[in-house]
Design a protein around this motif. Structure first.
Motif, PDB file in Angstrom:
ATOM      1  N   GLN A 201       0.909  -1.128   0.036  1.00  0.00           N
ATOM      2  CA  GLN A 201       0.126   0.038   0.074  1.00  0.00           C
ATOM      3  C   GLN A 201       0.861   1.279  -0.002  1.00  0.00           C
ATOM      4  O   GLN A 201       1.001   1.866   0.991  1.00  0.00           O
ATOM      5  CB  GLN A 201      -1.153   0.000   1.241  1.00  0.00           C
TER       6      GLN A 201
ATOM      7  N   CYS B 245       2.204   4.646  -0.072  1.00  0.00           N
ATOM      8  CA  CYS B 245       1.466   6.168   0.110  1.00  0.00           C
ATOM      9  C   CYS B 245       2.216   7.433  -0.489  1.00  0.00           C
ATOM     10  O   CYS B 245       3.428   7.294  -0.381  1.00  0.00           O
ATOM     11  CB  CYS B 245       1.785   6.405   1.545  1.00  0.00           C
TER      12      CYS B 245
ATOM     13  N   GLY C 172      -2.358   7.360  -1.413  1.00  0.00           N
ATOM     14  CA  GLY C 172      -2.664   6.826  -0.292  1.00  0.00           C
ATOM     15  C   GLY C 172      -2.080   7.756   0.641  1.00  0.00           C
ATOM     16  O   GLY C 172      -0.988   8.649   0.298  1.00  0.00           O
TER      17      GLY C 172
ATOM     18  N   THR D 230      -6.868   7.519  -1.675  1.00  0.00           N
ATOM     19  CA  THR D 230      -7.114   6.172  -2.169  1.00  0.00           C
ATOM     20  C   THR D 230      -7.168   5.230  -1.239  1.00  0.00           C
ATOM     21  O   THR D 230      -7.934   4.224  -1.270  1.00  0.00           O
ATOM     22  CB  THR D 230      -6.073   5.917  -3.058  1.00  0.00           C
ATOM     23  N   TRP D 231      -6.283   5.322  -0.112  1.00  0.00           N
ATOM     24  CA  TRP D 231      -6.494   4.428   1.188  1.00  0.00           C
ATOM     25  C   TRP D 231      -5.795   5.279   2.019  1.00  0.00           C
ATOM     26  O   TRP D 231      -4.971   6.012   1.997  1.00  0.00           O
ATOM     27  CB  TRP D 231      -5.739   2.973   0.688  1.00  0.00           C
TER      28      TRP D 231
ATOM     29  N   PRO E 273     -11.129   2.955   2.316  1.00  0.00           N
ATOM     30  CA  PRO E 273     -10.190   1.897   2.419  1.00  0.00           C
ATOM     31  C   PRO E 273      -9.105   2.249   3.429  1.00  0.00           C
ATOM     32  O   PRO E 273      -8.397   3.302   3.378  1.00  0.00           O
ATOM     33  CB  PRO E 273      -9.770   1.350   0.947  1.00  0.00           C
ATOM     34  N   MET E 274      -8.987   1.310   4.447  1.00  0.00           N
ATOM     35  CA  MET E 274      -7.760   1.784   5.525  1.00  0.00           C
ATOM     36  C   MET E 274      -7.044   0.358   6.004  1.00  0.00           C
ATOM     37  O   MET E 274      -7.949  -0.682   6.059  1.00  0.00           O
ATOM     38  CB  MET E 274      -8.600   2.557   6.482  1.00  0.00           C
ATOM     39  N   SER E 275      -5.949   0.224   6.330  1.00  0.00           N
ATOM     40  CA  SER E 275      -5.161  -0.476   7.172  1.00  0.00           C
ATOM     41  C   SER E 275      -4.691  -0.001   8.286  1.00  0.00           C
ATOM     42  O   SER E 275      -4.316   1.074   8.222  1.00  0.00           O
ATOM     43  CB  SER E 275      -4.442  -1.099   6.096  1.00  0.00           C
TER      44      SER E 275
END
Length: 338
Positions: A20, A22, A255, A280-281, A309-311
Motif C-alpha cells: 500500500q 503512500c 494513499g 485512495t487508502w 479503504p484503510m489498514s
C-alpha cells in the motif's frame, strides 16, 4: 469495515508498506513523543502558567480570556496590532508592548521546558528521520517542534524550499519539484509578518531553538498551539502559508499514512480536510499500548473515515517511531533531604 470484527492484531509497517504505497504522510505529536517523551505535554498554555521563570500573569491570562482563545499566535498578533495603532494615534501607553514581551517570554520558557535540545539529538537520528521523510512526496505535520526541520537541514538536497531563502512564502515562486514538508499548524522556525504573510528563520541547529527568544522586536512566532478546531482554523485562514498547506491536505491524491495522530475533536478541521481529499487508502499507525487500546483506536478511525479503504499497523515498526530512536530524558536532580 465491520466494527464488530475488529481485533488487536497489528502488522509490521515493513510488511504493509510495499502493498500500500503512500504519496503522503500525516505526522502528529505521537511521532515526536516517540523520540522525546517530554513532548507529551497536554497544553503549552497550561505549562506557560507554571514555568519557574516569568510565567503568564493574571493580566496576561485576562487577555487570553478576552479573546476567547488559548492560542499564543492570536494574542501576540492582537497585541502587535494594538501597538501599531497606538503609535499611529500617538497614544503613549506602553502596556500593550509590555504585555507582548511578557507573554512571548512565558511562551519561550514553556517551549524550552519541553523541547529536546539540539545537542541531545544524535546525528544518526537526524539521518534516519531525513531518510524516512524522503519516502513521501509530501509530508504534512501538525507538530510545531523542530525535529523534522532539523532533519531536513541535516541533508537538505532534494527537499523543496517553500520559502525561497529569506524572501518569504510566495505562491508565485513555489518550486516545482522536491520532497515537501508542510507544517499545517506552523512551527518554531516560522514567523508571521505584520501583513499576515510568512517567513522562515534562517538559523540552523541549536540557534533555531536558542534564537527563539531573540527574534526582532514585534516578531510573532507562526504556530497554532492549541484550542478548539474552530479557533485553529481561524488562525489558519488568516495566514497565507497555513491556508495553502491546509488546502494541499484537502486535495491530497493517492494513499496517505497517518502516524502519531489522535485526530480528536480539536482536529476536526484536519478530519474535514481528509474527508474532502478522500485518499485512495489510509495506512494508520497505532501504538500497541494494550489490546483494548488497539481495538478502541481502530474503531475510532473506522468511524471517522467510514467508507474509505484503510489498514492499520504497529506504529513502533515505522522508521520514524522505532524504539531505538528514543532519546532518554535526563533525570531531574532534586534537592537532597535533610
Amino acid at each position: 469495515m465491520d466494527l464488530d470484527q475488529l481485533d488487536a492484531r497489528l502488522p509490521d509497517w515493513r510488511d504493509l508498506a510495499p502493498t500500500q504505497p503512500c504519496t503522503g504522510l500525516l505526522l502528529g505529536n505521537g511521532a515526536s513523543r516517540a523520540i522525546w517523551r517530554n513532548f507529551a505535554y497536554d497544553s503549552l498554555f497550561e505549562r506557560a502558567q507554571k514555568v519557574r521563570n516569568k510565567p503568564l500573569g493574571q493580566t496576561d491570562l485576562a487577555l487570553f480570556r478576552s479573546l476567547a482563545t488559548q492560542s499564543f499566535e492570536q494574542v501576540l498578533t492582537s497585541l502587535k496590532s494594538t501597538v501599531r495603532v497606538n503609535a499611529a494615534l500617538a497614544i503613549s501607553s506602553t502596556s500593550p508592548l509590555n504585555r507582548y514581551y511578557a507573554i512571548k517570554e512565558a511562551l519561550i520558557h514553556a517551549m524550552r521546558s519541553v523541547h529536546i535540545p539540539f545537542q541531545q539529538v544524535p546525528v544518526n537520528t537526524l539521518a534516519v528521520i531525513n531518510r524516512e521523510l524522503r519516502r513521501y512526496p509530501t509530508v504534512y505535520s501538525s507538530n510545531y517542534d523542530l525535529l523534522c526541520h532539523w532533519a531536513v537541514q541535516h541533508e537538505p538536497g532534494g527537499f523543496a524550499d517553500l520559502f525561497n531563502g529569506d524572501d518569504g512564502f510566495d505562491l508565485r515562486a513555489l518550486p516545482g519539484a522536491g520532497h515537501r514538508v508542510l507544517y499545517l499548524h506552523g512551527a518554531l522556525h516560522l514567523l508571521k509578518n505584520a501583513d499576515a504573510s510568512s517567513r522562515q528563520r534562517l538559523a540552523t541547529g541549536s540557534a533555531l531553538l536558542d534564537g527563539f527568544a531573540v527574534n526582532q522586536p514585534g516578531d510573532v512566532p507562526l504556530f497554532v498551539s492549541e484550542g478548539a478546531s474552530e479557533d485553529k482554523l481561524r488562525s489558519i485562514r488568516s495566514n497565507d502559508y497555513l491556508n495553502w498547506c491546509h488546502g494541499q491536505l484537502a486535495s491530497h491524491v493517492g494513499g496517505l499514512c497517518i502516524l502519531g495522530h489522535k485526530l480528536n475533536a480539536e482536529d476536526a478541521h484536519l478530519i474535514d480536510a481528509l474527508r474532502r481529499a478522500a485518499p485512495t487508502w489510509l495506512a494508520i499507525g497505532i501504538f500497541p499500548l494494550s489490546d483494548a487500546w488497539v481495538v478502541s483506536q481502530k474503531r475510532h478511525y473506522a468511524t471517522l473515515f467510514e467508507g474509505l479503504p484503510m489498514s492499520f499497523f504497529d506504529a513502533t515498526s515505522h522508521g520514524l517511531c522505532r524504539p531505538e530512536l528514543n532519546v532518554p530524558v535526563p533525570a531531574v536532580v532534586g534537592r537532597k533531604r535533610r
